[in-house]
Each structure stands twice: as structure tokens, then as C-alpha cells.
Scaffold this active site. Structure first.
Site, PDB file in Angstrom:
ATOM      1  N   SER A 242       0.835  -1.207   0.000  1.00  0.00           N
ATOM      2  CA  SER A 242       0.000   0.000   0.000  1.00  0.00           C
ATOM      3  C   SER A 242       0.864   1.249   0.000  1.00  0.00           C
ATOM      4  O   SER A 242       1.674   1.459   0.911  1.00  0.00           O
ATOM      5  CB  SER A 242      -0.901   0.011   1.236  1.00  0.00           C
ATOM      6  OG  SER A 242      -1.521   1.275   1.374  1.00  0.00           O
TER       7      SER A 242
ATOM      8  N   HIS B 199      -1.307  -1.178  -4.221  1.00  0.00           N
ATOM      9  CA  HIS B 199      -2.570  -0.881  -3.551  1.00  0.00           C
ATOM     10  C   HIS B 199      -2.643   0.611  -3.252  1.00  0.00           C
ATOM     11  O   HIS B 199      -1.735   1.183  -2.649  1.00  0.00           O
ATOM     12  CB  HIS B 199      -2.665  -1.684  -2.246  1.00  0.00           C
ATOM     13  CG  HIS B 199      -4.014  -1.625  -1.597  1.00  0.00           C
ATOM     14  ND1 HIS B 199      -5.076  -2.395  -2.028  1.00  0.00           N
ATOM     15  CD2 HIS B 199      -4.472  -0.881  -0.564  1.00  0.00           C
ATOM     16  CE1 HIS B 199      -6.126  -2.143  -1.269  1.00  0.00           C
ATOM     17  NE2 HIS B 199      -5.805  -1.219  -0.375  1.00  0.00           N
TER      18      HIS B 199
ATOM     19  N   ASP C 175      -4.892   3.434  -1.431  1.00  0.00           N
ATOM     20  CA  ASP C 175      -5.958   3.714  -0.471  1.00  0.00           C
ATOM     21  C   ASP C 175      -6.502   5.119  -0.690  1.00  0.00           C
ATOM     22  O   ASP C 175      -5.774   6.107  -0.536  1.00  0.00           O
ATOM     23  CB  ASP C 175      -5.434   3.582   0.963  1.00  0.00           C
ATOM     24  CG  ASP C 175      -5.173   2.138   1.349  1.00  0.00           C
ATOM     25  OD1 ASP C 175      -6.124   1.336   1.282  1.00  0.00           O
ATOM     26  OD2 ASP C 175      -4.030   1.812   1.722  1.00  0.00           O
TER      27      ASP C 175
ATOM     28  N   MET D  70      -9.224   7.861   0.559  1.00  0.00           N
ATOM     29  CA  MET D  70     -10.093   8.227   1.684  1.00  0.00           C
ATOM     30  C   MET D  70     -10.578   9.662   1.506  1.00  0.00           C
ATOM     31  O   MET D  70      -9.824  10.525   1.054  1.00  0.00           O
ATOM     32  CB  MET D  70      -9.329   8.097   3.004  1.00  0.00           C
ATOM     33  CG  MET D  70      -8.671   6.753   3.220  1.00  0.00           C
ATOM     34  SD  MET D  70      -7.765   6.684   4.779  1.00  0.00           S
ATOM     35  CE  MET D  70      -6.790   5.193   4.543  1.00  0.00           C
TER      36      MET D  70
ATOM     37  N   HIS E  41      -8.579   1.127  -3.743  1.00  0.00           N
ATOM     38  CA  HIS E  41      -9.531   0.855  -2.661  1.00  0.00           C
ATOM     39  C   HIS E  41     -10.209   2.160  -2.259  1.00  0.00           C
ATOM     40  O   HIS E  41      -9.596   3.023  -1.643  1.00  0.00           O
ATOM     41  CB  HIS E  41      -8.768   0.237  -1.481  1.00  0.00           C
ATOM     42  CG  HIS E  41      -9.613  -0.049  -0.295  1.00  0.00           C
ATOM     43  ND1 HIS E  41      -9.068  -0.331   0.950  1.00  0.00           N
ATOM     44  CD2 HIS E  41     -10.966  -0.100  -0.120  1.00  0.00           C
ATOM     45  CE1 HIS E  41     -10.041  -0.533   1.811  1.00  0.00           C
ATOM     46  NE2 HIS E  41     -11.198  -0.389   1.195  1.00  0.00           N
TER      47      HIS E  41
ATOM     48  N   MET F  77     -12.371   4.165  -0.049  1.00  0.00           N
ATOM     49  CA  MET F  77     -13.011   4.313   1.258  1.00  0.00           C
ATOM     50  C   MET F  77     -13.684   5.683   1.263  1.00  0.00           C
ATOM     51  O   MET F  77     -13.269   6.610   1.959  1.00  0.00           O
ATOM     52  CB  MET F  77     -11.971   4.182   2.373  1.00  0.00           C
ATOM     53  CG  MET F  77     -11.472   2.764   2.546  1.00  0.00           C
ATOM     54  SD  MET F  77     -10.026   2.641   3.631  1.00  0.00           S
ATOM     55  CE  MET F  77      -8.718   2.895   2.419  1.00  0.00           C
TER      56      MET F  77
ATOM     57  N   MET G 115     -11.441  -6.197   5.517  1.00  0.00           N
ATOM     58  CA  MET G 115     -10.630  -5.327   6.361  1.00  0.00           C
ATOM     59  C   MET G 115     -10.352  -6.010   7.697  1.00  0.00           C
ATOM     60  O   MET G 115     -11.265  -6.526   8.340  1.00  0.00           O
ATOM     61  CB  MET G 115     -11.350  -4.004   6.615  1.00  0.00           C
ATOM     62  CG  MET G 115     -11.557  -3.133   5.382  1.00  0.00           C
ATOM     63  SD  MET G 115     -10.011  -2.579   4.623  1.00  0.00           S
ATOM     64  CE  MET G 115      -9.287  -1.601   5.950  1.00  0.00           C
TER      65      MET G 115
ATOM     66  N   PHE H  83      -6.858   4.603   8.773  1.00  0.00           N
ATOM     67  CA  PHE H  83      -5.473   4.941   9.075  1.00  0.00           C
ATOM     68  C   PHE H  83      -4.578   3.717   8.918  1.00  0.00           C
ATOM     69  O   PHE H  83      -4.995   2.597   9.210  1.00  0.00           O
ATOM     70  CB  PHE H  83      -5.329   5.473  10.510  1.00  0.00           C
ATOM     71  CG  PHE H  83      -6.029   6.782  10.741  1.00  0.00           C
ATOM     72  CD1 PHE H  83      -5.391   7.991  10.463  1.00  0.00           C
ATOM     73  CD2 PHE H  83      -7.320   6.825  11.221  1.00  0.00           C
ATOM     74  CE1 PHE H  83      -6.035   9.202  10.662  1.00  0.00           C
ATOM     75  CE2 PHE H  83      -7.978   8.031  11.421  1.00  0.00           C
ATOM     76  CZ  PHE H  83      -7.328   9.219  11.140  1.00  0.00           C
TER      77      PHE H  83
ATOM     78  N   ASP I  54      -6.627  -6.639   4.243  1.00  0.00           N
ATOM     79  CA  ASP I  54      -5.980  -5.333   4.413  1.00  0.00           C
ATOM     80  C   ASP I  54      -6.095  -4.887   5.862  1.00  0.00           C
ATOM     81  O   ASP I  54      -7.195  -4.742   6.380  1.00  0.00           O
ATOM     82  CB  ASP I  54      -6.655  -4.317   3.480  1.00  0.00           C
ATOM     83  CG  ASP I  54      -5.989  -2.950   3.507  1.00  0.00           C
ATOM     84  OD1 ASP I  54      -5.010  -2.774   4.238  1.00  0.00           O
ATOM     85  OD2 ASP I  54      -6.469  -2.053   2.781  1.00  0.00           O
TER      86      ASP I  54
END
Length: 213
Positions: A9, A34, A36, A38, A67, A69, A138, A144, A171
Site C-alpha cells: 500500500s 494498492h 488507499d 479516503m 480501494h 473508502m 478489512m 489509518f 488489508d
């Protein structure tokens, strides 16, 4: 047989030299990158957007595993797809109909993943499993990096594997020790941030996650 996949990640990478970091983990044996994403609403943190995906796409030939979120993923599927994402995963806990989001991802000819938080039951996504290419479980509360792995999620992985034959990605707090438990439970794709990017030698860290050291 599903391939064992290691997906570092970039949340834990050094963003001052992100392109080089991605080249280094590719050379070290990573399978996917990966990413992330957010939004500060679905989770209490803000990270990157489509512009970062677009900027790293020319740097690597590896699969970009994005991913989301975020609260309203349907608003951003087109942007992330056109930026160069290969897999787009979103959370089942969103307010919108997951089926519509999956159809949108497929419209842009990308692989679709569905993610569930530690407290979300598999039963809530069972009806849409035939529509997706991957399930992301998850093993920490999303938001975080650097959190501790929640071993109570392992039975969920085992139950999921009994009914889902495609990629199962894990993850959250993944390291050398718990990666073995994840694989034994049925996961074949492991996301790791700090364990890889915090290591002196990325290739050794990746081999450890595969169980090869």
C-alpha cells in the site's frame, strides 16, 4: 489455483519520491500496487485522488488496486477508471445500491471489488458475490495505516472462502506472522503498507509475506 498476491500500500510510501518507491517495490517482487483512497467522510482521513493514480500509471505495469473508502463512490468511478485503475474496490457499507456501483465499474471494463469492515457480516454481501471479481476483508477499522491486525476476522475469511472462489484480499496490520494465518484461512491477496515500506529491504519483506523466508 489462485495466485498468491502481495500488494504493497502506497499509503506508507515516501510521497516525496513516490515514483521511485513504486519502481522499487515492483523490482522487489510486488504483484499489485494498492492505492488507499479516503475522503474524510466515509473514514476520518483524507489521502489521494484520481490525479495520483494518473501520475503513477506510467511508472509501473503492475495492477493498480484502488480501494475507495469514500462515501459516494459512484460519483468517482469514471475518474478513477480513466486515470488507469485496474481494480476498483468500494465498501458494502455505503448508502447507495452496491449493484449499481458494480455495474458502473464493469461499464468501464475494470475489475470490481467489494470491501467489508471488521464488523460487517458476510451475509450482507452474499447476494452480490457473483457480480464481483474480489472481496476485500478489512482486518482493521478503515481510515489509518499502522493499526494492529484483528485476528477475530480470520473465521470470516474461512467462511467467505467456502462460498467465494475468486480473489480474497486482506488489508490491515498484515505482517510476516499473521500473513500465514490469513493464507491458511483462505486469503490469497495480502495488502501491506508499513511492513513493506518500513523494511530496509523491500524484497525480503515481500518474500516473508509470501512465506518464502
Amino acid at each position: 489455483m489462485l495466485k498468491n498476491i502481495v500488494a504493497p500500500s502506497i499509503l506508507s510510501a515516501d510521497f516525496s519520491k513516490l515514483g521511485q518507491e513504486i519502481k522499487d517495490i515492483e523490482k522487489a517482487g510486488a504483484d499489485w500496487i494498492h492505492v488507499d483512497v479516503m475522503d474524510g467522510h466515509f473514514v476520518p482521513n483524507i489521502t489521494v485522488g484520481p490525479a495520483v493514480v494518473r501520475s503513477i500509471r506510467p511508472v509501473t505495469k503492475l495492477t493498480l488496486d484502488v480501494h475507495l473508502m469514500i462515501k459516494s463512490p459512484e460519483k468517482y468511478i469514471e475518474s478513477f477508471a480513466k486515470a488507469g485503475s485496474d481494480i476498483i474496490t468500494f465498501h458494502s457499507e455505503i448508502e447507495e445500491d452496491p449493484k449499481e456501483v458494480i455495474r458502473l465499474i464493469k461499464y468501464y471494463k475494470k475489475k470490481a471489488g467489494i470491501s467489508i469492515k471488521p464488523g460487517t457480516d458476510i451475509g450482507s454481501i452474499e447476494k452480490i458475490l457473483p457480480m464481483v471479481d474480489m472481496v476485500l476483508v478489512m482486518t482493521v477499522e478503515p481510515g489509518f495505516g499502522g493499526q494492529s491486525f484483528m485476528s477475530g476476522c480470520l473465521p470470516k475469511i474461512e467462511n467467505l472462502r467456502r462460498i467465494f472462489k475468486k480473489d480474497i484480499e486482506i488489508d490491515g496490520g498484515i505482517n510476516e506472522e499473521n500473513s500465514r494465518d490469513c493464507r491458511s484461512s483462505g486469503a490469497n491477496a495480502l495488502v501491506a503498507g508499513s511492513f513493506v515500506f518500513g523494511a530496509k529491504d523491500y524484497s525480503i519483506a515481500i518474500k516473508k509475506l509470501r512465506g518464502g523466508v
